[in-house]
Design an enzyme around this catalytic site. Structure first.
Site, PDB file in Angstrom:
ATOM      1  N   ASN A 122     -58.547  54.514 -91.193  1.00 47.02           N
ATOM      2  CA  ASN A 122     -57.196  54.239 -90.698  1.00 47.02           C
ATOM      3  C   ASN A 122     -56.274  55.273 -91.340  1.00 47.02           C
ATOM      4  O   ASN A 122     -55.923  55.146 -92.505  1.00 47.02           O
ATOM      5  CB  ASN A 122     -56.754  52.816 -91.063  1.00 47.02           C
ATOM      6  CG  ASN A 122     -55.330  52.534 -90.591  1.00 47.02           C
ATOM      7  OD1 ASN A 122     -54.777  53.319 -89.817  1.00 47.02           O
ATOM      8  ND2 ASN A 122     -54.755  51.442 -91.049  1.00 47.02           N
ATOM      9  N   TRP A 123     -55.922  56.268 -90.535  1.00 43.37           N
ATOM     10  CA  TRP A 123     -55.084  57.347 -91.078  1.00 43.37           C
ATOM     11  C   TRP A 123     -53.621  56.935 -91.193  1.00 43.37           C
ATOM     12  O   TRP A 123     -52.802  57.688 -91.731  1.00 43.37           O
ATOM     13  CB  TRP A 123     -55.193  58.585 -90.196  1.00 43.37           C
ATOM     14  CG  TRP A 123     -56.513  59.296 -90.283  1.00 43.37           C
ATOM     15  CD1 TRP A 123     -57.444  59.214 -91.280  1.00 43.37           C
ATOM     16  CD2 TRP A 123     -57.035  60.235 -89.332  1.00 43.37           C
ATOM     17  NE1 TRP A 123     -58.512  60.038 -91.007  1.00 43.37           N
ATOM     18  CE2 TRP A 123     -58.279  60.680 -89.812  1.00 43.37           C
ATOM     19  CE3 TRP A 123     -56.575  60.749 -88.118  1.00 43.37           C
ATOM     20  CZ2 TRP A 123     -59.064  61.608 -89.125  1.00 43.37           C
ATOM     21  CZ3 TRP A 123     -57.349  61.670 -87.428  1.00 43.37           C
ATOM     22  CH2 TRP A 123     -58.584  62.094 -87.938  1.00 43.37           C
ATOM     23  N   LYS A 124     -53.260  55.801 -90.629  1.00 46.73           N
ATOM     24  CA  LYS A 124     -51.859  55.356 -90.623  1.00 46.73           C
ATOM     25  C   LYS A 124     -50.958  56.489 -90.087  1.00 46.73           C
ATOM     26  O   LYS A 124     -51.363  57.185 -89.164  1.00 46.73           O
ATOM     27  CB  LYS A 124     -51.440  54.895 -92.020  1.00 46.73           C
ATOM     28  CG  LYS A 124     -52.442  53.911 -92.616  1.00 46.73           C
ATOM     29  CD  LYS A 124     -51.937  53.224 -93.839  1.00 46.73           C
ATOM     30  CE  LYS A 124     -53.074  52.434 -94.463  1.00 46.73           C
ATOM     31  NZ  LYS A 124     -52.639  51.391 -95.355  1.00 46.73           N
ATOM     32  N   HIS A 171     -52.935  44.857 -87.565  1.00 48.95           N
ATOM     33  CA  HIS A 171     -52.987  45.351 -88.947  1.00 48.95           C
ATOM     34  C   HIS A 171     -51.844  44.715 -89.743  1.00 48.95           C
ATOM     35  O   HIS A 171     -50.751  44.488 -89.197  1.00 48.95           O
ATOM     36  CB  HIS A 171     -52.866  46.881 -88.958  1.00 48.95           C
ATOM     37  CG  HIS A 171     -53.132  47.477 -90.305  1.00 48.95           C
ATOM     38  ND1 HIS A 171     -52.180  47.496 -91.294  1.00 48.95           N
ATOM     39  CD2 HIS A 171     -54.252  48.022 -90.834  1.00 48.95           C
ATOM     40  CE1 HIS A 171     -52.699  48.059 -92.385  1.00 48.95           C
ATOM     41  NE2 HIS A 171     -53.960  48.388 -92.130  1.00 48.95           N
ATOM     42  N   GLU A 206     -49.775  45.850 -91.700  1.00 52.64           N
ATOM     43  CA  GLU A 206     -48.503  46.601 -91.682  1.00 52.64           C
ATOM     44  C   GLU A 206     -47.751  46.353 -90.374  1.00 52.64           C
ATOM     45  O   GLU A 206     -46.517  46.376 -90.352  1.00 52.64           O
ATOM     46  CB  GLU A 206     -48.779  48.098 -91.924  1.00 52.64           C
ATOM     47  CG  GLU A 206     -49.171  48.346 -93.377  1.00 52.64           C
ATOM     48  CD  GLU A 206     -50.067  49.544 -93.625  1.00 52.64           C
ATOM     49  OE1 GLU A 206     -50.213  50.404 -92.747  1.00 52.64           O
ATOM     50  OE2 GLU A 206     -50.658  49.598 -94.730  1.00 52.64           O
ATOM     51  N   GLU A 259     -58.840  42.071 -94.352  1.00 55.86           N
ATOM     52  CA  GLU A 259     -58.039  42.952 -95.190  1.00 55.86           C
ATOM     53  C   GLU A 259     -57.059  42.126 -96.013  1.00 55.86           C
ATOM     54  O   GLU A 259     -55.960  41.785 -95.522  1.00 55.86           O
ATOM     55  CB  GLU A 259     -57.265  43.939 -94.320  1.00 55.86           C
ATOM     56  CG  GLU A 259     -58.163  44.853 -93.507  1.00 55.86           C
ATOM     57  CD  GLU A 259     -57.501  46.198 -93.283  1.00 55.86           C
ATOM     58  OE1 GLU A 259     -58.072  47.202 -93.703  1.00 55.86           O
ATOM     59  OE2 GLU A 259     -56.402  46.243 -92.715  1.00 55.86           O
ATOM     60  N   GLY A 264     -53.690  49.534 -99.909  1.00 51.35           N
ATOM     61  CA  GLY A 264     -52.870  50.617-100.449  1.00 51.35           C
ATOM     62  C   GLY A 264     -52.379  50.377-101.868  1.00 51.35           C
ATOM     63  O   GLY A 264     -51.507  51.095-102.352  1.00 51.35           O
ATOM     64  N   SER A 267     -58.166  49.151-100.275  1.00 51.92           N
ATOM     65  CA  SER A 267     -58.468  50.080-101.369  1.00 51.92           C
ATOM     66  C   SER A 267     -59.965  50.325-101.543  1.00 51.92           C
ATOM     67  O   SER A 267     -60.441  50.512-102.665  1.00 51.92           O
ATOM     68  CB  SER A 267     -57.836  49.592-102.681  1.00 51.92           C
ATOM     69  OG  SER A 267     -56.425  49.544-102.544  1.00 51.92           O
ATOM     70  N   GLY A 271     -58.254  53.093 -95.508  1.00 52.96           N
ATOM     71  CA  GLY A 271     -56.986  53.804 -95.383  1.00 52.96           C
ATOM     72  C   GLY A 271     -56.970  55.059 -96.239  1.00 52.96           C
ATOM     73  O   GLY A 271     -57.488  56.109 -95.852  1.00 52.96           O
ATOM     74  N   GLY A 272     -56.406  54.936 -97.452  1.00 60.52           N
ATOM     75  CA  GLY A 272     -56.190  56.096 -98.322  1.00 60.52           C
ATOM     76  C   GLY A 272     -57.402  57.006 -98.477  1.00 60.52           C
ATOM     77  O   GLY A 272     -57.284  58.237 -98.325  1.00 60.52           O
TER      78      GLY A 272
HETATM   79  C1  PEP Z   1     -55.851  49.917 -94.273  1.00 57.01           C
HETATM   80  O1  PEP Z   1     -54.820  50.498 -94.018  1.00 57.01           O
HETATM   81  O2  PEP Z   1     -56.404  49.265 -93.374  1.00 57.01           O
HETATM   82  C2  PEP Z   1     -56.389  49.989 -95.618  1.00 57.01           C
HETATM   83  C3  PEP Z   1     -57.415  49.239 -95.931  1.00 57.01           C
HETATM   84  O3  PEP Z   1     -55.761  50.845 -96.487  1.00 57.01           O
HETATM   85  P1  PEP Z   1     -56.271  51.260 -97.971  1.00 57.01           P
HETATM   86  O4  PEP Z   1     -57.750  51.574 -97.850  1.00 57.01           O
HETATM   87  O5  PEP Z   1     -55.444  52.433 -98.340  1.00 57.01           O
HETATM   88  O6  PEP Z   1     -56.046  50.070 -98.838  1.00 57.01           O
END
Ligand code: PEP
Length: 256
Positions: A9-11, A98, A100, A168, A174, A214, A235-236
């Protein structure tokens, strides 16, 4: 056995101009293991404008997915993107709900259900995200929250349709905090149980449930080793092609 599924997930990150380099690095890391493409489903949730370039870079090897869709097929929804527009660009999957989107764009369980239904009806794979906040976990409401989020969505799903869920925990997204292997497994087993109650054992046992929050190369293999964790939504760490490739390889290793 469920095939592992690892989704980036590049956001709202990266530029189209950076993608050729990103995929060159990723592919060169992946050649360390033959046939990795057969062992793991890999997807990239890219911002809308990056989808055509991502699609080109992925070729037939990886899936490109949107990060959001609108539930209506067309109309006066300024700033939104319809499923038909995504399909025209070759995009056959989308994240839905998601945290967010729920947190910053007020997406309710009802909206998430409507988006899921629209995806399923259009033959598009929804990757539906659910999870509890820190406050909800601390007040021991995790299972109630997951059950409520699932029960909003499951009535729009029928057993012949394909869907993926991502667990999640919002407090882990994040933040650098990851659910322990045991916390994640407990939530995943609970989710599979609710799905089984609603849609039956056969559907539930073939359903892929991804962990997100994370996840990174240092903690991913422990999560993947859990019985009900079938991959990750990342994500990150997915912004660094070497890290993301390492996670794909870990998932492939577990599938052998
Ligand atoms: C996400 O955005 O779905 C996510 C899991 O982010 P991160 O891995 O950065 O926590």
């Amino acid at each position: 056995m469920r095939k592992p599924f690892v989704a980036a997930n590049w956001k709202m990150n990266l530029l189209a101009a950076q993608l050729p380099d990103y995929f060159q690095v990723l592919r060169s890391e992946l050649t360390a293991q033959a046939n990795v493409w057969q062992q793991v489903d890999v997807a990239f949730a890219a911002p809308y404008l990056l989808l055509p370039t991502a699609h080109q870079c992925c070729g037939g090897d990886f899936l490109v997915t949107a990060q959001n869709v609108h539930q209506e097929p067309s109309g006066a929804y300024t700033g939104e993107i319809a499923i038909g527009m995504l399909k025209e660009a070759g995009v056959m999957s989308s994240l839905v709900g998601h945290s967010e989107r729920r947190q910053y764009f007020s997406e309710t369980d009802e909206i998430v259900a409507a988006k899921t239904k629209a995806c399923l009806q259009a033959g598009m794979l929804p990757i539906v995200c659910i999870g509890e906040t820190r406050h909800e976990r601390e007040s021991r409401a995790t299972q109630d929250v997951l059950a409520k989020q699932l029960k909003a969505v499951l009535p729009v799903v029928s057993v012949e349709q394909k869907i993926v869920f991502a667990y999640e925990p919002v407090w882990a997204i994040g933040t650098g905090l990851t659910a322990t292997d045991e916390q994640a497994q407990e939530a995943h087993a609970f989710i599979r149980g609710v799905v089984q109650d609603e849609l039956g054992k056969e559907f539930a046992s073939s359903l892929r449930i991804l962990y997100g929050g994370s996840a990174k190369p240092e903690n991913f293999s422990g999560l993947l080793a859990q019985a009900d964790i079938d991959g990750g939504l990342v994500g990150g760490a997915s912004l660094k092609p070497k890290d993301f490739a390492a996670m794909i390889l870990q998932a492939a290793q577990g599938a052998l």
